[in-house]
Write a protein that holds these residues in place. Structure first.
Motif, mmCIF file in Angstrom:
data_model
loop_
_atom_site.group_PDB
_atom_site.id
_atom_site.type_symbol
_atom_site.label_atom_id
_atom_site.label_comp_id
_atom_site.label_asym_id
_atom_site.label_seq_id
_atom_site.Cartn_x
_atom_site.Cartn_y
_atom_site.Cartn_z
ATOM 1 N N LEU A 23 0.837 -1.116 -0.056
ATOM 2 C CA LEU A 23 0.004 0.093 0.123
ATOM 3 C C LEU A 23 0.790 1.186 0.063
ATOM 4 C CD1 LEU A 23 -2.574 -1.103 2.855
ATOM 5 C CD2 LEU A 23 -2.760 -1.321 0.275
ATOM 6 N N GLU A 24 0.203 2.169 -0.683
ATOM 7 C CA GLU A 24 1.234 3.765 -0.394
ATOM 8 C C GLU A 24 0.645 4.268 0.752
ATOM 9 O OE1 GLU A 24 1.559 7.652 -3.129
ATOM 10 O OE2 GLU A 24 0.413 5.822 -3.918
ATOM 11 N N TYR A 25 1.789 4.870 1.529
ATOM 12 C CA TYR A 25 1.614 5.365 2.796
ATOM 13 C C TYR A 25 2.425 6.514 2.875
ATOM 14 C CZ TYR A 25 1.849 6.188 7.801
ATOM 15 O OH TYR A 25 1.520 6.731 9.163
ATOM 16 N N LYS A 26 2.019 7.756 2.970
ATOM 17 C CA LYS A 26 3.034 8.973 3.016
ATOM 18 C C LYS A 26 3.886 8.974 1.728
ATOM 19 C CE LYS A 26 2.524 9.716 7.808
ATOM 20 N NZ LYS A 26 3.252 10.141 9.246
ATOM 21 N N GLY A 27 3.379 8.694 0.494
ATOM 22 C CA GLY A 27 4.276 8.722 -0.608
ATOM 23 C C GLY A 27 5.054 7.503 -0.694
ATOM 24 N N LYS A 28 5.374 6.374 -0.029
ATOM 25 C CA LYS A 28 6.008 5.473 0.130
ATOM 26 C C LYS A 28 5.194 4.236 -0.014
ATOM 27 C CE LYS A 28 10.083 7.463 2.190
ATOM 28 N NZ LYS A 28 11.128 7.427 3.140
ATOM 29 N N TYR A 29 5.692 3.198 -0.678
ATOM 30 C CA TYR A 29 5.053 2.037 -0.791
ATOM 31 C C TYR A 29 5.544 1.017 0.770
ATOM 32 C CZ TYR A 29 3.072 2.895 -5.083
ATOM 33 O OH TYR A 29 2.276 3.375 -6.078
ATOM 34 N N VAL A 30 4.446 0.565 1.163
ATOM 35 C CA VAL A 30 4.948 -0.209 2.518
ATOM 36 C C VAL A 30 4.093 -1.503 2.321
ATOM 37 C CG1 VAL A 30 5.422 2.007 3.920
ATOM 38 C CG2 VAL A 30 3.070 0.948 3.921
ATOM 39 N N PHE A 31 4.570 -2.533 3.167
ATOM 40 C CA PHE A 31 3.951 -3.788 3.307
ATOM 41 C C PHE A 31 2.973 -3.847 4.423
ATOM 42 C CE2 PHE A 31 6.733 -5.617 0.182
ATOM 43 C CZ PHE A 31 6.156 -6.091 -0.437
ATOM 44 N N ALA A 32 1.642 -4.061 4.169
ATOM 45 C CA ALA A 32 0.436 -3.958 5.219
ATOM 46 C C ALA A 32 0.074 -5.345 5.684
ATOM 47 C CB ALA A 32 -0.462 -2.831 5.213
ATOM 48 N N GLU A 33 0.112 -5.912 6.807
ATOM 49 C CA GLU A 33 -0.449 -7.195 7.238
ATOM 50 C C GLU A 33 -2.100 -6.877 7.230
ATOM 51 O OE1 GLU A 33 0.048 -9.533 11.014
ATOM 52 O OE2 GLU A 33 1.506 -10.263 9.712
ATOM 53 N N MET A 34 -2.807 -7.683 6.502
ATOM 54 C CA MET A 34 -4.379 -7.412 6.524
ATOM 55 C C MET A 34 -4.788 -8.787 7.150
ATOM 56 S SD MET A 34 -4.555 -4.544 5.213
ATOM 57 C CE MET A 34 -6.028 -4.381 4.565
ATOM 58 N N VAL A 35 -5.430 -8.845 8.210
ATOM 59 C CA VAL A 35 -5.716 -10.089 8.938
ATOM 60 C C VAL A 35 -7.474 -9.990 8.905
ATOM 61 C CG1 VAL A 35 -6.006 -11.170 11.197
ATOM 62 C CG2 VAL A 35 -4.033 -9.970 10.593
ATOM 63 N N GLU A 36 -7.994 -11.310 8.495
ATOM 64 C CA GLU A 36 -9.370 -11.321 8.529
ATOM 65 C C GLU A 36 -9.475 -12.612 9.530
ATOM 66 O OE1 GLU A 36 -12.238 -11.592 5.199
ATOM 67 O OE2 GLU A 36 -10.308 -11.023 3.993
ATOM 68 N N LYS A 37 -10.634 -12.372 10.349
ATOM 69 C CA LYS A 37 -11.126 -13.504 11.345
ATOM 70 C C LYS A 37 -12.368 -13.777 11.381
ATOM 71 C CE LYS A 37 -7.850 -11.296 14.484
ATOM 72 N NZ LYS A 37 -7.768 -10.719 15.896
ATOM 73 N N LEU A 38 -13.071 -14.988 10.992
ATOM 74 C CA LEU A 38 -14.440 -15.159 10.835
ATOM 75 C C LEU A 38 -14.637 -16.438 11.721
ATOM 76 C CD1 LEU A 38 -14.679 -14.961 7.089
ATOM 77 C CD2 LEU A 38 -15.139 -13.461 8.554
#
Length: 130
Positions: A23-38
């Motif tokens: 994802l883009e964050y403050k003009g830079k690309y970063v990896f974000a951990e997306m968690v789904e719990k069901l």
């Protein structure tokens, strides 16, 4: 999963998935951990109790109302006294009572519940529903 009682909703299973997204964050690309719990619970065809107690035209006769109240009491009694470590729900409300096809009530949503041993229970928590 350890709860097995006629008036407590049955836990069927769960799914936990983690994805990494760029994802883009403050003009830079970063990896974000997306968690789904069901979680998967047994199906309750009559929905929650709150839709049946909104007004007098809900169609519930006194016998059915009494059966619902009695079932909730049996479920709470099981949680508080019939298991090794008592469970205190802390967010019991009509929307957390589900009804099966025979209008049997089942307590659900243990997200705020706590396990207690043989001790005095005192909470100042303001979590849950007002």
């Amino acid at each position: 999963m350890m709860l097995k009682h006629r008036n407590i909703v049955r836990f069927v299973g769960y799914c936990y998935e983690t994805k990494n997204e760029c994802l883009e964050y403050k003009g830079k690309y970063v990896f974000a951990e997306m968690v789904e719990k069901l979680i998967c619970l047994e199906y309750m065809p009559n929905g929650s109790l709150d839709k049946y107690i909104s007004d007098e035209t809900s169609g519930l006769n006194w016998s059915t109302r009494y059966k619902i109240i009695e079932g909730i009491c049996y479920g709470l009694h099981h949680l508080h006294t019939e298991i090794d470590k008592p469970i205190i729900h802390l967010d019991l409300k009509p929307s957390n009572i589900l009804l099966d096809d025979g209008m049997v009530p089942k307590i659900t949503d243990f997200g705020l519940s706590r396990l207690f041993g043989q001790q005095t229970i005192c909470t100042s928590s303001r979590d849950g529903t007002l």
